[in-house]
Structures are given as C-alpha cells and as structure tokens.
Design a protein around this motif. Sequence first.
Motif, PDB file in Angstrom:
ATOM      1  N   GLU A  67       0.707  -1.032   0.049  1.00 16.78           N
ATOM      2  CA  GLU A  67      -0.065  -0.055   0.119  1.00 16.78           C
ATOM      3  C   GLU A  67       0.957   1.191  -0.061  1.00 16.78           C
ATOM      4  O   GLU A  67       1.934   1.155   0.611  1.00 16.78           O
ATOM      5  N   THR A  68       0.354   2.188  -0.549  1.00 10.53           N
ATOM      6  CA  THR A  68       1.216   3.656  -0.573  1.00 10.53           C
ATOM      7  C   THR A  68       0.433   4.895  -0.259  1.00 10.53           C
ATOM      8  O   THR A  68      -0.910   4.811  -0.115  1.00 10.53           O
ATOM      9  N   PHE A  69       1.352   5.596   0.569  1.00  5.69           N
ATOM     10  CA  PHE A  69       0.508   6.935   1.133  1.00  5.69           C
ATOM     11  C   PHE A  69       1.503   7.898   1.061  1.00  5.69           C
ATOM     12  O   PHE A  69       2.524   7.850   0.921  1.00  5.69           O
ATOM     13  N   LEU A  70       1.107   9.139   1.139  1.00  9.22           N
ATOM     14  CA  LEU A  70       1.798  10.352   1.511  1.00  9.22           C
ATOM     15  C   LEU A  70       1.941  10.655   2.771  1.00  9.22           C
ATOM     16  O   LEU A  70       0.869  11.011   3.376  1.00  9.22           O
ATOM     17  N   LEU A  71       3.111  11.017   3.377  1.00  8.87           N
ATOM     18  CA  LEU A  71       3.400  11.364   4.646  1.00  8.87           C
ATOM     19  C   LEU A  71       3.224  13.050   4.488  1.00  8.87           C
ATOM     20  O   LEU A  71       4.110  13.486   4.189  1.00  8.87           O
ATOM     21  N   GLY A  72       2.149  13.606   5.214  1.00  9.78           N
ATOM     22  CA  GLY A  72       2.078  15.070   5.348  1.00  9.78           C
ATOM     23  C   GLY A  72       0.886  15.730   5.982  1.00  9.78           C
ATOM     24  O   GLY A  72       0.208  14.734   6.543  1.00  9.78           O
TER      25      GLY A  72
ATOM     26  N   LEU B 212      -3.719   9.665  -3.746  1.00  5.53           N
ATOM     27  CA  LEU B 212      -2.933   9.000  -2.733  1.00  5.53           C
ATOM     28  C   LEU B 212      -3.668   9.129  -1.544  1.00  5.53           C
ATOM     29  O   LEU B 212      -4.222  10.213  -1.051  1.00  5.53           O
ATOM     30  N   ASP B 213      -3.521   8.341  -0.491  1.00  8.19           N
ATOM     31  CA  ASP B 213      -4.078   8.366   0.891  1.00  8.19           C
ATOM     32  C   ASP B 213      -2.871   9.543   1.569  1.00  8.19           C
ATOM     33  O   ASP B 213      -1.750   9.562   1.283  1.00  8.19           O
ATOM     34  N   VAL B 214      -3.396  10.088   2.578  1.00  4.84           N
ATOM     35  CA  VAL B 214      -2.348  11.161   3.422  1.00  4.84           C
ATOM     36  C   VAL B 214      -2.369  10.855   4.772  1.00  4.84           C
ATOM     37  O   VAL B 214      -3.493  10.668   5.236  1.00  4.84           O
ATOM     38  N   PHE B 215      -1.219  10.468   5.356  1.00  8.60           N
ATOM     39  CA  PHE B 215      -1.468  10.297   6.716  1.00  8.60           C
ATOM     40  C   PHE B 215      -0.313  11.172   7.384  1.00  8.60           C
ATOM     41  O   PHE B 215       0.562  11.624   6.721  1.00  8.60           O
ATOM     42  N   SER B 216      -0.775  11.736   8.504  1.00  9.76           N
ATOM     43  CA  SER B 216       0.308  12.430   9.310  1.00  9.76           C
ATOM     44  C   SER B 216       1.188  11.667   9.683  1.00  9.76           C
ATOM     45  O   SER B 216       0.969  10.743  10.321  1.00  9.76           O
ATOM     46  N   PRO B 217       2.309  12.437  10.126  1.00  7.01           N
ATOM     47  CA  PRO B 217       3.492  12.126  10.845  1.00  7.01           C
ATOM     48  C   PRO B 217       3.205  11.703  12.277  1.00  7.01           C
ATOM     49  O   PRO B 217       3.892  10.951  13.068  1.00  7.01           O
TER      50      PRO B 217
ATOM     51  N   PRO C 175      -0.375   6.765  14.004  1.00  9.38           N
ATOM     52  CA  PRO C 175       0.680   5.744  14.444  1.00  9.38           C
ATOM     53  C   PRO C 175       1.582   5.130  13.520  1.00  9.38           C
ATOM     54  O   PRO C 175       2.655   4.972  13.678  1.00  9.38           O
ATOM     55  N   LEU C 176       0.936   4.868  12.312  1.00 11.50           N
ATOM     56  CA  LEU C 176       1.468   4.351  11.335  1.00 11.50           C
ATOM     57  C   LEU C 176       2.908   5.289  10.849  1.00 11.50           C
ATOM     58  O   LEU C 176       4.154   5.055  10.622  1.00 11.50           O
ATOM     59  N   GLY C 177       2.445   6.404  10.459  1.00  7.34           N
ATOM     60  CA  GLY C 177       3.311   7.790  10.126  1.00  7.34           C
ATOM     61  C   GLY C 177       4.728   7.814  11.184  1.00  7.34           C
ATOM     62  O   GLY C 177       5.780   7.797  10.889  1.00  7.34           O
ATOM     63  N   ALA C 178       3.992   8.011  12.373  1.00  2.05           N
ATOM     64  CA  ALA C 178       5.200   8.034  13.520  1.00  2.05           C
ATOM     65  C   ALA C 178       5.983   6.874  13.756  1.00  2.05           C
ATOM     66  O   ALA C 178       7.319   7.282  13.779  1.00  2.05           O
TER      67      ALA C 178
END
Length: 169
Positions: free
Chosen positions: A109-114, A125-130, A133-136
């Motif tokens: 799976e792919t996401f943008l960290l931002g 793209l899905d966007v996850f925050s830093p 839990p996954l981003g951190a």
Amino acid sequence: MTQSTDTQATHWLSAGAHEALTAQLADMRGPQLTKIVAEISAARDEGDLKENGGYHAAREAQGRLVGEADALEVLLRTSFTDAPVADGVVAPGVVVTYKFEGDDDDEAETFLLGAIEMKPFAHGLDVFSPAAPLGAALLGHTAGDTVSYTGPTGREIKVQIVSAKPFED
C-alpha cells in the motif's frame, strides 16, 4: 517557505498546495467574508433580529467562515514546503510504499506522509500525518526496514517499508 520556527507543530505541504491554500485563505478573508457581511447587513435592515432567521443564518455562516479561515491561517503559518531529500528515508513530503509482514509485494500500500490538508493535492494517494501511529512508526526509517507499531485495537502490527520517494507536485 522554509520550516517554521513557530513553537506549534509544523506540517509539510507541497509548494502547489501551499500556494492554493494561500489563495483559498485570501478568498475566504476577502470576497466570501464581504458577501456574508452584506447578507448580515441586509437582514439587519429587515428589522426585529430576534425573529430574523436570515440574520441568524448569516451570522452562523460568518462564524463558520472565520473559524475555518483562522484554522487555515494557523496551518499555513506553521507549515513548511521544503522538498524532502531523495535518500529513501521516510519523512514529511515522502510517498511511502509499505506492506504488512507476511504480505506479498503485490499487496503493498502507498500513502503520502504530510498534513491531511494535502489530500486534494495528493494525486489520489491516501495522506497520513507524521503524528498518526503508522506515520510516527515509519518516520526516519528507510526502505527495507521492518517496523512495529501499536494498532487501534492495541495489537502490535509489523510493516516493511518497500520504498520512500519524495512527493512530486
């Protein structure tokens, strides 16, 4: 714009997203607010404000608009647009491809960290925050690393980073 020195948390936005959100803020503070103020004035001219639904609706719209504009202003003030270095390290502004431990590569799976406000600009793209839990958990790790984090159910989840590439606006 470089990374904010504000004491609040900083958020990564692409240069294009920052520009578009800055224009949106100007529109909210200018034409949109002017229109609502005119609606309030026209409704006030109708007389009794206690029973004036149009007046109260316009005041509520003004409150929502001002609140949204204030939040957007804080986001823009505390954001940075520095492009991440293309070294395969997971950082804000990086497109991360990962897979759960035991999954095949075709299940990655792919996401943008931002910042979540990047969603309309993230090319689907899905966007996850830093801070998510996954981003951190992935922050600072490189392609090939396997990382564990605690999922929403309290279960430990292991993921492998397949790739980490800078986002292209």
